[in-house]
Design an enzyme around this catalytic site. Structure first.
Site, mmCIF file in Angstrom:
data_model
loop_
_atom_site.group_PDB
_atom_site.id
_atom_site.type_symbol
_atom_site.label_atom_id
_atom_site.label_comp_id
_atom_site.label_asym_id
_atom_site.label_seq_id
_atom_site.Cartn_x
_atom_site.Cartn_y
_atom_site.Cartn_z
ATOM 1 N N ASP A 1 0.803 -1.218 0.000
ATOM 2 C CA ASP A 1 0.000 0.000 0.000
ATOM 3 C C ASP A 1 0.841 1.276 0.000
ATOM 4 O O ASP A 1 0.493 2.255 -0.647
ATOM 5 C CB ASP A 1 -0.972 -0.009 1.185
ATOM 6 C CG ASP A 1 -2.109 -1.000 0.966
ATOM 7 O OD1 ASP A 1 -2.468 -1.224 -0.208
ATOM 8 O OD2 ASP A 1 -2.628 -1.551 1.945
ATOM 9 N N SER B 1 -5.780 -8.038 11.053
ATOM 10 C CA SER B 1 -5.693 -6.726 10.430
ATOM 11 C C SER B 1 -6.602 -6.759 9.201
ATOM 12 O O SER B 1 -6.475 -7.640 8.355
ATOM 13 C CB SER B 1 -4.247 -6.442 10.035
ATOM 14 O OG SER B 1 -4.213 -5.480 9.026
HETATM 15 N N1 ARG Z 1 -2.531 -7.975 0.306
HETATM 16 C C1 ARG Z 1 -3.558 -7.151 -0.196
HETATM 17 C C2 ARG Z 1 -2.964 -6.125 -1.122
HETATM 18 O O1 ARG Z 1 -1.795 -5.943 -1.136
HETATM 19 C C3 ARG Z 1 -4.382 -6.542 0.900
HETATM 20 C C4 ARG Z 1 -3.687 -5.535 1.730
HETATM 21 C C5 ARG Z 1 -4.529 -5.069 2.835
HETATM 22 N N2 ARG Z 1 -4.034 -3.808 3.308
HETATM 23 C C6 ARG Z 1 -4.093 -3.443 4.565
HETATM 24 N N3 ARG Z 1 -3.616 -2.275 4.853
HETATM 25 N N4 ARG Z 1 -4.586 -4.203 5.505
HETATM 26 O O2 ARG Z 1 -3.656 -5.471 -1.851
#
Ligand code: ARG
Length: 415
Positions: free
Chosen positions: A123, A174
């Site tokens: 992210d 999470s």
């Molecule tokens: N692994 C997934 C992605 O990279 C989900 C990430 C979830 N992000 C979070 N901040 N909990 O898109």
């Protein structure tokens, strides 16, 4: 007057601590921006919390429609699924949030933007690459990556400054969610051998509790965009909400994925994506009816590229614009209806129809009404097999050693 920063604010522990931390460490006025992408939250409580913790301003933006029309549907039309499993919910929301952060920063005259991502995930990349593309001069601060506090230290920091620590901290997971899906990480899920406990799921029923009779749903598309459910026209946001409920009620949409993060880590991710699962399946089935074999083959390659670029934070790029133009063009006859059968966690396509269907009954049938000219087949096979015959005559095939060689029957030994 101190300078301003616009922070992507979720209302969780990290971004709440970030409000305080940004003003302490950088002496910045913090404007909290919370983006509603269809996560069921109490947004007015989140806003109040931001102000209470010390934000000078707290904004909540309803971006559901933008999200669906400009991010989700284009990804659906592209059949974008990361590593054949993940419909990209989180990955699609980040560039939208980046855009709104940048717009707000420009409107508010802020010199910086901030996000709550750690340094281990995808992210941070998606946010920062997007922000850089949209406004190269804007400074980016990532408090949770910079402060180097453990979970415990973060909680202590919060308590020291009277920042409410949410009870959900007790949750072992999470979670990130939006209209296109829900992602669940951490806790026992970090053991890839451990089956996800039932409490990891909230959008999908356990197949042991779903109806004993199958359900059916008909999804109508126009040029690759879903517009009706069971014949009823719905706006884009309601359509996805309705499908999440309906399909989730049959236990459909659970995904258990060991995925390759951009930063080189393999991580075990659980997703719930009922609407995405059903829509992607239905959309592909409709394309199978309305696109030629060659279009389908090529589009599958584009789908992989498209999914990778979304996952890897490259939404705001020229490559994406080029691929998107191709995908749009490919959808001009992807209109029709798909019928899905939902039962105990599974979803199957059981019917399809389209005014632009390339499926021709007269060509396909073995019954009366067959118009296929079988007398043309020998000529077709003669030409199709020409190069094969030529090579076999010159070089042989049975004599070749290797996999085909081992197919020769073993000679019986002795007697
Ligand atoms: N692994 C997934 C992605 O990279 C989900 C990430 C979830 N992000 C979070 N901040 N909990 O898109």
């Amino acid at each position: 007057m101190s300078d301003k920063v616009v922070l992507a604010y979720s209302g969780g522990l990290d971004t709440s601590v970030a409000i305080k931390w940004l003003s302490e460490k950088y002496n910045l006025d913090v404007i909290a921006l919370t983006v509603d992408v269809g996560n069921e939250r109490d947004f007015s409580a989140i806003k109040q919390k931001a102000l209470k913790v010390g934000a000078v301003k707290a904004l909540v933006m309803d971006a559901k429609e933008l999200f669906v029309n400009h991010f989700i549907f284009p990804a659906l039309q592209a059949d974008a699924i990361y590593e054949e499993q993940y419909p990209l919910a989180t990955a699609l929301a980040r560039p939208l949030m980046a855009k709104l952060l940048v717009d707000t920063a420009l409107e508010e005259g802020a010199s910086a933007v901030a996000h709550g991502c750690t340094g281990k995930g995808n992210d941070q990349v998606r946010f920062e690459v997007s922000i850089n593309a949209l406004s190269p001069r804007l400074k980016i601060i990532a408090p949770a990556r910079e402060w180097g506090m453990t979970r415990e230290e973060t909680i202590n920091y919060a308590q020291r400054y009277g920042i409410p620590v949410p009870v959900t901290i007790a949750s072992p997971y999470s979670i990130d969610e939006n209209l296109w899906g829900r992602s669940i990480e951490c806790g026992v899920l970090e053991d890839p051998w451990a089956e996800p406990p039932e409490d990891a799921y909230t959008w999908t029923k356990s197949p042991t509790e779903t109806p004993d009779k199958p359900g059916y749903v008909e999804i109508g598309f126009e040029q690759g965009v879903p517009v009706t459910i069971d014949g009823q026209k719905l706006d884009s946001v309601s359509l996805i909400q309705r499908l999440n409920e309906l399909v989730g009620g049959y236990g459909v949409g659970r995904i258990d994925h060991v995925e390759n993060r951009l930063v080189g880590i393999k991580s075990r991710e659980i997703y719930e994506a009922p609407a995405a699962t059903a829509l992607l399946q239905a959309h592909q089935a409709l394309e199978a009816m309305t696109l030629s074999k060659e279009q389908l083959r090529f589009k599958q390659k584009v789908a992989v590229e498209y999914a990778d670029l979304i996952y890897n934070g490259l939404w705001f790029t020229s490559l994406h614009q080029d691929l998107a133009a191709y995908v749009q063009s490919s959808q001009r006859f992807v209109t029709g209806t798909i019928r899905l059968k939902l039962f105990k966690g599974s979803s199957r396509v059981v019917g399809r129809k389209s005014p632009f269907s390339l499926y021709d009954y007269g060509l396909a049938t073995y019954a009366k009404g067959d118009v296929f000219d079988q007398s043309a087949s020998p000529g077709f096979i003669h030409i199709w097999g020409l190069s094969v015959r030529t090579q076999a005559q010159v070089q042989g095939i049975a004599q070749t050693e290797g996999p085909l060689g081992t197919m020769r029957p073993k000679k019986k030994r002795g007697r």
